[in-house]
Design an enzyme around this catalytic site. Structure first.
Site, short mmCIF file in Angstrom:
data_model
loop_
_atom_site.label_atom_id
_atom_site.label_comp_id
_atom_site.label_asym_id
_atom_site.label_seq_id
_atom_site.Cartn_x
_atom_site.Cartn_y
_atom_site.Cartn_z
N LYS A 28 0.75 -1.54 0.36
CA LYS A 28 -0.64 0.34 0.16
C LYS A 28 1.06 1.24 0.15
O LYS A 28 1.06 2.16 -1.30
CB LYS A 28 -0.83 0.15 1.13
CG LYS A 28 -2.01 1.36 1.18
CD LYS A 28 -1.64 2.58 2.47
CE LYS A 28 -1.50 1.98 4.07
NZ LYS A 28 -0.93 2.76 4.90
N ARG A 33 2.48 6.05 -3.06
CA ARG A 33 3.92 6.63 -3.42
C ARG A 33 3.95 6.57 -5.01
O ARG A 33 3.71 8.30 -5.69
CB ARG A 33 5.18 6.27 -2.06
CG ARG A 33 5.63 6.81 -1.25
CD ARG A 33 6.12 5.97 -0.31
NE ARG A 33 6.24 6.54 0.24
CZ ARG A 33 5.47 5.89 2.01
NH1 ARG A 33 4.11 5.04 1.85
NH2 ARG A 33 5.87 7.24 2.80
N ARG A 132 -7.77 12.32 12.64
CA ARG A 132 -5.94 11.63 13.13
C ARG A 132 -5.29 13.41 13.01
O ARG A 132 -5.67 14.24 12.26
CB ARG A 132 -5.34 10.80 11.74
CG ARG A 132 -6.79 9.94 12.25
CD ARG A 132 -6.22 8.72 10.95
NE ARG A 132 -4.92 8.15 10.99
CZ ARG A 132 -4.36 7.41 10.27
NH1 ARG A 132 -4.93 7.11 9.21
NH2 ARG A 132 -2.71 7.17 10.09
N SER A 178 3.57 11.57 13.01
CA SER A 178 3.60 10.19 11.42
C SER A 178 4.61 10.54 10.60
O SER A 178 5.03 11.35 10.57
CB SER A 178 2.10 10.59 11.46
OG SER A 178 2.31 9.16 10.19
N ASP A 321 3.09 -0.78 12.68
CA ASP A 321 2.44 -1.51 12.31
C ASP A 321 2.97 -2.45 12.86
O ASP A 321 1.62 -2.86 12.85
CB ASP A 321 2.58 -1.32 10.92
CG ASP A 321 2.13 0.03 10.19
OD1 ASP A 321 1.17 1.02 11.61
OD2 ASP A 321 2.08 0.83 8.86
N ARG A 352 -4.48 2.00 18.68
CA ARG A 352 -3.91 0.48 18.42
C ARG A 352 -3.31 0.07 19.59
O ARG A 352 -3.98 -1.05 20.39
CB ARG A 352 -3.11 0.43 17.23
CG ARG A 352 -3.73 0.72 16.08
CD ARG A 352 -2.78 0.14 14.55
NE ARG A 352 -3.39 -0.49 13.89
CZ ARG A 352 -3.31 0.61 12.20
NH1 ARG A 352 -2.13 0.70 12.48
NH2 ARG A 352 -3.89 0.51 11.35
N ARG A 395 -5.45 -3.86 10.51
CA ARG A 395 -5.05 -4.73 11.37
C ARG A 395 -4.87 -5.35 12.26
O ARG A 395 -4.91 -6.57 12.75
CB ARG A 395 -3.36 -2.93 11.69
CG ARG A 395 -2.59 -2.86 10.47
CD ARG A 395 -1.36 -2.52 10.40
NE ARG A 395 -1.52 -1.84 8.83
CZ ARG A 395 -0.57 -2.13 8.21
NH1 ARG A 395 -1.08 -3.81 8.05
NH2 ARG A 395 -0.41 -1.90 6.95
N LYS A 416 -9.37 -2.46 3.23
CA LYS A 416 -7.92 -1.25 3.17
C LYS A 416 -7.41 -1.37 2.65
O LYS A 416 -6.30 -0.53 2.54
CB LYS A 416 -8.11 -0.43 4.71
CG LYS A 416 -7.44 0.65 5.18
CD LYS A 416 -7.69 1.53 7.13
CE LYS A 416 -6.32 2.54 6.52
NZ LYS A 416 -6.34 3.28 5.80
#
Length: 433
Positions: A28, A33, A132, A178, A321, A352, A395, A416
């Site tokens: 992903k 990118r 976010r 991030s 992740d 998470r 996830r 996703k």
């Protein structure tokens, strides 16, 4: 934006030791990118091995709004795209927001590119995406000359962007929430009037994702590299179309490689090995530390279960992740496990760390939730037949599907990034009737 929960699915351990070659979809992170860079390049690019998922469709839909023609082939895993030879110069239906859905990459990358474009555009996303963080990115783009007007809460989606030629020069950032902020600024800086120096005053989370952005930009003809340990220099240069092959998704591969580590057997993931530019490809080293046997070559990774997993103290700052996969491995291990330096996970599709702690406790684990990590003491045997909540987080669904005999609520959230994930488990006999 209303999300109707999908029907639950019951999962179980495989009926016997697994012996399989399993291929996750394309990355992903690399797909999005490559898509945005192909849109900025001169000429026609062909991108092979792309991920077809909710996140990449959000990026493609935005690119289509810029009037850039693209074609999909091979079940949408091959994309041909004619770029604009610079920043977007038109926007269809400008009063309609560009919808980034739940895609952090689309939200941050498109915001940066639009800030460097001669356009005015509205950007919005899902309710969770509206929560976010965007503040540090928006501040840096405003300092570079873009006008950004938030339409609800300060420094959050939705907002209106009036772009311009960014001025370049020095951008100083405290540690961002991030790494996508830094990657987005790298993309914007490639379109600026002058070289840009991004100074990371306190480093960055998930640094390998920044390295991925630099490598992909250079693949398309850009000039960007680390000047020193905490400074990135980007010199504007024409971007050129190219044929580009997307690696298999290393994050998705973690679930497949964890299966033999937990339940026994052997799994090989082809085309993902030591040559990978994805930081999450290093997760195989975590599997080895916890007791699995790992054979890693330049072009494949094989994990074999040894019959025992041991707890470990893990610093996952460079691969946050992978935290949920590691947490479920810890559930099956002997002894305490600790996961540290992943505070960035508070601001993903879900919180998470809080979500993982809640669901691990359902399975009988004793969990201490830290500001930036988890301490997990596993049960002798995980509790069976509990219902795992997924928090609209792909996830959570994929990692906890490896926890034993249980029910996964709203499994469709995996669209996703890995739409066929539960089909793969079904092929391995892991879906209960």
């Amino acid at each position: 934006m209303f999300h109707a929960p999908s029907p639950s699915i019951r999962v179980r351990p495989p009926p016997g030791p697994v012996d399989a070659e399993l291929s996750p979809p394309g990355s992903k992170s690399l797909t999005n990118r490559a898509l945005i860079l192909a849109a900025l390049a001169t000429g026609r690019s062909t991108l092979r091995g792309c991920l077809d998922s909710d996140d990449t469709r959000a990026m493609l839909a935005a690119i289509a709004r810029f009037g850039l023609a693209h074609e999909l082939h091979n079940n949408a895993t091959t994309v041909t795209l004619t770029g604009n030879g610079g920043p977007p110069s038109q926007l269809a239906d400008p009063t309609r927001p560009i919808d980034v859905a739940t895609a952090g990459t689309a939200a941050r990358f498109l915001t940066a590119v639009l800030a460097a474009s001669p356009l005015t555009a509205l950007v919005d996303g899902s309710p969770r995406m509206r929560e976010r963080p965007m503040e540090g990115l928006l501040r840096a783009l405003r300092d570079q000359g873009a006008q950004i007007r938030c339409l609800a809460a300060d420094d959050l989606l939705p907002f209106e962007i009036s772009g311009t030629r960014l001025r370049g020069g020095e951008i100083r950032l405290p540690r961002p929430p991030s790494s996508q902020f830094i990657s987005a600024l790298i993309l914007a800086a490639a379109l600026a009037d002058a070289p840009t120096h991004i100074v990371l005053e306190q480093g960055t989370p998930a640094r390998p994702y920044v390295d991925m952005t630099l490598a992909t930009l250079r693949d398309f003809g850009g000039d960007a590299r680390w000047h020193d340990h905490n400074t990135i220099t980007i010199t504007p240069a024409p971007l050129r179309a190219r044929d580009y092959t997307i690696e298999p998704d290393a994050s998705a591969a973690s679930y497949l490689l964890a299966i033999p580590a937990i339940f026994g057997g052997r799994v090989t993931v082809p085309a993902l090995g030591s040559r990978s530019i994805q930081g999450d490809a290093e997760f195989c080293q975590v599997l080895a530390r916890m007791g699995a046997a790992v054979d890693r070559a330049p072009d494949h990774t094989t994990v074999t279960g040894t019959g025992r997993l041991d707890g470990a103290i893990l610093d996952l700052a460079d691969m946050p992740d992978m935290t949920l996969t590691a947490a479920v491995l810890a559930l099956h291990a002997r002894g305490r496990s600790e996961i540290h330096n992943v505070e960035v996970l508070r601001h993903h599709e879900s919180d998470r760390l809080a979500a993982a702690a809640t669901e691990l406790r359902k399975l009988g684990a004793a969990v201490q939730e830290l500001p930036g990590g988890l301490i997990i003491d596993p049960p002798l045997t995980p509790t069976r037949d509990v219902a795992i909540d997924t928090y609209l987080d792909h996830r959570m669904a994929m990692a906890f599907s490896l926890a034993g005999h249980l029910e996964i609520r709203d499994p469709a959230c995996v669209t996703k990034t890995f739409p066929r994930y539960f089909d793969v488990l079904r092929q391995l006999g892991m879906i209960a009737a």
